[in-house]
Design an enzyme around this catalytic site. Structure first.
Site, PDB file in Angstrom:
ATOM      1  N   ALA A  30     -83.173   4.938 -15.427  1.00  0.00           N
ATOM      2  CA  ALA A  30     -82.835   4.032 -14.314  1.00  0.00           C
ATOM      3  C   ALA A  30     -81.417   3.474 -14.477  1.00  0.00           C
ATOM      4  CB  ALA A  30     -83.849   2.878 -14.269  1.00  0.00           C
TER       5      ALA A  30
ATOM      6  N   SER B  32     -84.976  16.734 -21.886  1.00  0.00           N
ATOM      7  CA  SER B  32     -83.925  16.994 -20.894  1.00  0.00           C
ATOM      8  C   SER B  32     -82.812  17.888 -21.428  1.00  0.00           C
ATOM      9  CB  SER B  32     -83.294  15.666 -20.453  1.00  0.00           C
ATOM     10  OG  SER B  32     -84.280  14.802 -19.937  1.00  0.00           O
TER      11      SER B  32
ATOM     12  N   CYS C 299     -80.277  -8.504 -18.177  1.00  0.00           N
ATOM     13  CA  CYS C 299     -79.926  -8.626 -16.756  1.00  0.00           C
ATOM     14  C   CYS C 299     -80.127 -10.045 -16.204  1.00  0.00           C
ATOM     15  CB  CYS C 299     -80.715  -7.618 -15.936  1.00  0.00           C
ATOM     16  SG  CYS C 299     -82.413  -7.395 -16.477  1.00  0.00           S
TER      17      CYS C 299
ATOM     18  N   GLY D 281     -86.176  -3.381 -13.147  1.00  0.00           N
ATOM     19  CA  GLY D 281     -85.847  -3.894 -14.480  1.00  0.00           C
ATOM     20  C   GLY D 281     -86.708  -3.297 -15.576  1.00  0.00           C
TER      21      GLY D 281
ATOM     22  N   GLU E 209     -88.505 -11.581 -22.563  1.00  0.00           N
ATOM     23  CA  GLU E 209     -87.432 -11.935 -21.623  1.00  0.00           C
ATOM     24  C   GLU E 209     -86.998 -13.404 -21.771  1.00  0.00           C
ATOM     25  OE1 GLU E 209     -86.363  -9.418 -20.018  1.00  0.00           O
ATOM     26  OE2 GLU E 209     -85.302 -10.071 -18.240  1.00  0.00           O
TER      27      GLU E 209
ATOM     28  N   ARG F  25     -92.313 -11.145 -12.770  1.00  0.00           N
ATOM     29  CA  ARG F  25     -92.018  -9.886 -12.063  1.00  0.00           C
ATOM     30  C   ARG F  25     -92.560  -9.992 -10.644  1.00  0.00           C
ATOM     31  NH1 ARG F  25     -88.653  -6.676 -14.247  1.00  0.00           N
ATOM     32  NH2 ARG F  25     -89.843  -6.238 -16.128  1.00  0.00           N
TER      33      ARG F  25
ATOM     34  N   HIS G  65     -82.487  -9.528  -9.135  1.00  0.00           N
ATOM     35  CA  HIS G  65     -83.205 -10.635  -9.793  1.00  0.00           C
ATOM     36  C   HIS G  65     -82.783 -11.954  -9.133  1.00  0.00           C
ATOM     37  CE1 HIS G  65     -84.698  -7.842 -12.605  1.00  0.00           C
ATOM     38  NE2 HIS G  65     -84.121  -8.244 -13.720  1.00  0.00           N
TER      39      HIS G  65
ATOM     40  N   ASN H  17     -79.801  -6.282 -10.594  1.00  0.00           N
ATOM     41  CA  ASN H  17     -80.132  -6.188 -12.029  1.00  0.00           C
ATOM     42  C   ASN H  17     -79.677  -4.906 -12.701  1.00  0.00           C
ATOM     43  OD1 ASN H  17     -82.339  -5.382 -10.194  1.00  0.00           O
ATOM     44  ND2 ASN H  17     -83.344  -4.662 -12.062  1.00  0.00           N
TER      45      ASN H  17
HETATM   46  N1  LIG Z   1     -83.484  -1.434 -15.974  1.00  0.00           N
HETATM   47  C1  LIG Z   1     -82.787  -2.561 -16.086  1.00  0.00           C
HETATM   48  O1  LIG Z   1     -82.598  -3.368 -15.153  1.00  0.00           O
HETATM   49  C2  LIG Z   1     -82.199  -2.882 -17.370  1.00  0.00           C
HETATM   50  C3  LIG Z   1     -82.407  -2.097 -18.496  1.00  0.00           C
HETATM   51  N2  LIG Z   1     -81.812  -2.416 -19.656  1.00  0.00           N
HETATM   52  C4  LIG Z   1     -81.973  -1.618 -20.890  1.00  0.00           C
HETATM   53  O2  LIG Z   1     -81.362  -0.332 -20.721  1.00  0.00           O
HETATM   54  C5  LIG Z   1     -82.078   0.617 -21.467  1.00  0.00           C
HETATM   55  C6  LIG Z   1     -82.546   1.739 -20.540  1.00  0.00           C
HETATM   56  O3  LIG Z   1     -83.460   1.226 -19.589  1.00  0.00           O
HETATM   57  P1  LIG Z   1     -83.975   2.115 -18.368  1.00  0.00           P
HETATM   58  O4  LIG Z   1     -82.861   2.927 -17.824  1.00  0.00           O
HETATM   59  O5  LIG Z   1     -84.669   1.163 -17.479  1.00  0.00           O
HETATM   60  O6  LIG Z   1     -85.022   3.110 -19.114  1.00  0.00           O
HETATM   61  P2  LIG Z   1     -85.604   4.501 -18.605  1.00  0.00           P
HETATM   62  O7  LIG Z   1     -86.922   4.636 -19.240  1.00  0.00           O
HETATM   63  O8  LIG Z   1     -85.496   4.636 -17.133  1.00  0.00           O
HETATM   64  O9  LIG Z   1     -84.614   5.619 -19.280  1.00  0.00           O
HETATM   65  C7  LIG Z   1     -84.595   5.883 -20.655  1.00  0.00           C
HETATM   66  C8  LIG Z   1     -83.507   6.932 -21.001  1.00  0.00           C
HETATM   67  O10 LIG Z   1     -83.525   7.147 -22.420  1.00  0.00           O
HETATM   68  C9  LIG Z   1     -83.820   8.521 -22.697  1.00  0.00           C
HETATM   69  N3  LIG Z   1     -84.725   8.634 -23.829  1.00  0.00           N
HETATM   70  C10 LIG Z   1     -85.992   8.167 -23.927  1.00  0.00           C
HETATM   71  N4  LIG Z   1     -86.548   8.506 -25.125  1.00  0.00           N
HETATM   72  C11 LIG Z   1     -85.596   9.222 -25.766  1.00  0.00           C
HETATM   73  C12 LIG Z   1     -85.551   9.868 -27.034  1.00  0.00           C
HETATM   74  N5  LIG Z   1     -86.584   9.848 -27.886  1.00  0.00           N
HETATM   75  N6  LIG Z   1     -84.401  10.510 -27.408  1.00  0.00           N
HETATM   76  C13 LIG Z   1     -83.337  10.520 -26.579  1.00  0.00           C
HETATM   77  N7  LIG Z   1     -83.312   9.930 -25.348  1.00  0.00           N
HETATM   78  C14 LIG Z   1     -84.430   9.295 -24.955  1.00  0.00           C
HETATM   79  C15 LIG Z   1     -84.480   9.065 -21.455  1.00  0.00           C
HETATM   80  O11 LIG Z   1     -84.291  10.463 -21.406  1.00  0.00           O
HETATM   81  P3  LIG Z   1     -85.376  11.480 -20.719  1.00  0.00           P
HETATM   82  O12 LIG Z   1     -85.188  11.356 -19.217  1.00  0.00           O
HETATM   83  O13 LIG Z   1     -84.950  12.797 -21.222  1.00  0.00           O
HETATM   84  O14 LIG Z   1     -86.720  11.030 -21.169  1.00  0.00           O
HETATM   85  C16 LIG Z   1     -83.724   8.291 -20.357  1.00  0.00           C
HETATM   86  O15 LIG Z   1     -82.478   8.914 -20.150  1.00  0.00           O
HETATM   87  C17 LIG Z   1     -83.210  -0.128 -22.175  1.00  0.00           C
HETATM   88  O16 LIG Z   1     -82.787  -0.517 -23.458  1.00  0.00           O
HETATM   89  C18 LIG Z   1     -83.419  -1.331 -21.275  1.00  0.00           C
HETATM   90  O17 LIG Z   1     -84.046  -2.365 -21.944  1.00  0.00           O
HETATM   91  C19 LIG Z   1     -80.999  -3.484 -19.673  1.00  0.00           C
HETATM   92  C20 LIG Z   1     -80.792  -4.286 -18.597  1.00  0.00           C
HETATM   93  C21 LIG Z   1     -81.395  -4.038 -17.378  1.00  0.00           C
HETATM   94  N1  LIG Z   2     -86.353  -6.940 -19.201  1.00  0.00           N
HETATM   95  C1  LIG Z   2     -85.499  -6.719 -18.030  1.00  0.00           C
HETATM   96  C2  LIG Z   2     -84.736  -5.452 -18.152  1.00  0.00           C
HETATM   97  C3  LIG Z   2     -84.360  -5.101 -19.538  1.00  0.00           C
HETATM   98  O1  LIG Z   2     -84.528  -3.974 -19.926  1.00  0.00           O
HETATM   99  O2  LIG Z   2     -83.829  -6.059 -20.269  1.00  0.00           O
HETATM  100  P1  LIG Z   2     -83.202  -5.853 -21.738  1.00  0.00           P
HETATM  101  O3  LIG Z   2     -81.930  -5.090 -21.544  1.00  0.00           O
HETATM  102  O4  LIG Z   2     -82.954  -7.195 -22.269  1.00  0.00           O
HETATM  103  O5  LIG Z   2     -84.178  -5.069 -22.554  1.00  0.00           O
HETATM  104  C4  LIG Z   2     -86.374  -6.684 -16.790  1.00  0.00           C
HETATM  105  O6  LIG Z   2     -87.468  -6.247 -16.948  1.00  0.00           O
HETATM  106  O7  LIG Z   2     -85.981  -7.018 -15.702  1.00  0.00           O
END
Ligand SMILES: NC(=O)C1=CN([C@@H]2O[C@H](COP(=O)(O)OP(=O)(O)OC[C@H]3O[C@@H](n4cnc5c(N)ncnc54)[C@H](OP(=O)(O)O)[C@@H]3O)[C@@H](O)[C@H]2O)C=CC1
Ligand SMILES: N[C@@H](CC(=O)OP(=O)(O)O)C(=O)O
Length: 342
Positions: free
Chosen positions: A14, A40, A149, A179, A201, A234, A241, A320
């Site tokens: 995401a 992937s 976020c 999120g 959080e 949530r 957010h 977010n």
């Molecule tokens: N969503 C949000 O609003 C926010 C998220 N974050 C943080 O950002 C980070 C990503 O969140 P989000 O994008 O929502 O997560 P997703 O689950 O959507 O994406 C995770 C990513 O990590 C990869 N991945 C998962 N497992 C592995 C592995 N074992 N080895 C290598 N790559 C891997 C996945 O690849 P594949 O597709 O190949 O599985 C994918 O590209 C987290 O730390 C989250 O807490 C921070 C702030 C806000």
């Molecule tokens: N916990 C946040 C997103 C997130 O992944 O936060 P953090 O980067 O602190 O793990 C939400 O659910 O909206």
């Protein structure tokens, strides 16, 4: 200008997709590597990503082959990390050790003493910690992080209130489902519902804010002397957010003075490509800000505020996964580039 080579770790997720969106036509950065899990790796980005944004996948990335999350497989100067926190904990230091600048969105290292936690509009001077970190760890590269976020949306609005002597902050969040990532919250759990719990959080909001608003004394961050208390929830919103904030200040400013402080807030970062014209947008309508109407302001990088009332109470709202995640990391990297750190 020669483009800075940029890799994205967790490029298919995401936040990873938001990184791709932000970097594909960036004037300073060029995407040279997209990394994700073994599921992937070896596929084209088009095959691997399952693109879910409402903008088209940039053509320039469609046929890039996804590589594993391994410094030897990634050709880049800076890597943007959107990895799950447990994985980021082991992977990000490997990249920093191998000489990469790591701009991380994951929570793993935000509260480490020698790792900068930065919002360019709030505490750019904390980047001074990079040298402390490299000395302490012997890394050629380094890690910098952006906050959670919900923390970002709130803290951008607290910065202009610091001059009134900010003492206490209470916040209740209404957080979007994006999120939690694409498969984080089942539709059956969130539809027609509010979930009054988001793991860790509240602690993140209560601790990260103090580091962000703290002072860098040349060797460490002295946390801000104030109390933050958070309750996180949530709600069935896709992106954006919304936060109800109560700010207790020594000088007890009137709502109109707080409004003025928001309106006049100018972090002077206009030369950075992702910095919006207004970091804070003030809405005077009684029913704004709202996520559906305000989340894309400033290309998703502005925080909108409204309903500023005695107390001081107000509502803040920001995107977010842009302002609170990928856009925040990209802005941090732009700041690094502008001071010669990339
Ligand atoms: N969503 C949000 O609003 C926010 C998220 N974050 C943080 O950002 C980070 C990503 O969140 P989000 O994008 O929502 O997560 P997703 O689950 O959507 O994406 C995770 C990513 O990590 C990869 N991945 C998962 N497992 C592995 C592995 N074992 N080895 C290598 N790559 C891997 C996945 O690849 P594949 O597709 O190949 O599985 C994918 O590209 C987290 O730390 C989250 O807490 C921070 C702030 C806000
Ligand atoms: N916990 C946040 C997103 C997130 O992944 O936060 P953090 O980067 O602190 O793990 C939400 O659910 O909206």
């Amino acid at each position: 200008m020669v483009a800075v080579k940029a890799g994205i770790l967790g490029a298919t997720g995401a936040v990873g997709q938001r990184f791709v969106e932000a970097l594909a036509n960036h004037p300073w950065f060029e995407i040279t590597a997209l990394a994700a899990s073994e599921r992937s790796a070896g596929k084209t980005y088009r095959e691997a990503a399952g693109w879910r944004l409402d903008t088209a996948m940039p053509e320039s990335v469609e046929n890039i082959e996804v590589v594993p999350v391994d410094p030897k497989a990634v050709d880049a100067d800076v890597v943007f990390s959107a990895l799950p926190a447990d994985l980021a904990f082991t992977v990000e230091p490997e990249f920093a050790k191998a000489g990469f600048a790591v701009a991380s969105n994951a929570s793993s290292y935000r509260m480490e003493k020698d790792i900068p936690l930065v919002i360019p509009e709030v505490n750019p001077e904390h980047l001074g910690l990079i040298e402390v970190q490299q000395d302490a760890r012997g890394w050629d590269g380094y890690i910098i992080t952006n906050p959670n976020c919900s923390t970002i949306v709130m803290t951008v609005t607290l910065k202009p209130l610091m001059k009134f002597g900010l003492e206490t902050v209470q916040v209740a969040t209404m957080q979007a489902i994006s999120g939690a990532g694409f498969s984080g919250v089942p539709a059956m759990a969130i539809y027609d519902n509010v979930i009054p719990y988001i793991g860790s959080e509240e602690t993140k909001m209560e601790t990260e804010t103090l580091k962000l608003l703290g002072e860098f004394n040349g060797s460490e961050i002295v946390p801000a002397d104030m109390k933050v208390s958070a309750s996180c929830h949530r709600v069935p919103v896709i992106d954006g957010h919304t936060e109800a904030i109560w700010a207790g200040m020594r000088d007890k400013p009137a709502p109109e003075e707080v409004r003025e402080a928001f309106l006049k807030f100018d972090p002077k970062l206009g030369e950075l490509p992702s910095e919006p014209r207004k970091a804070i947008i003030v809405r005077d309508e009684v029913d704004r800000p709202q996520p559906r109407l305000d989340r894309n302001m400033g290309k998703g990088m502005s925080v909108s505020v409204g309903r500023i009332r005695e107390g001081i109470r107000y509502i803040a709202m920001g995107h977010n996964t842009i302002r609170g995640a990928a856009g925040a990391s990209v802005l941090n990297a732009e700041l690094l580039h502008s001071i010669g750190k990339l």
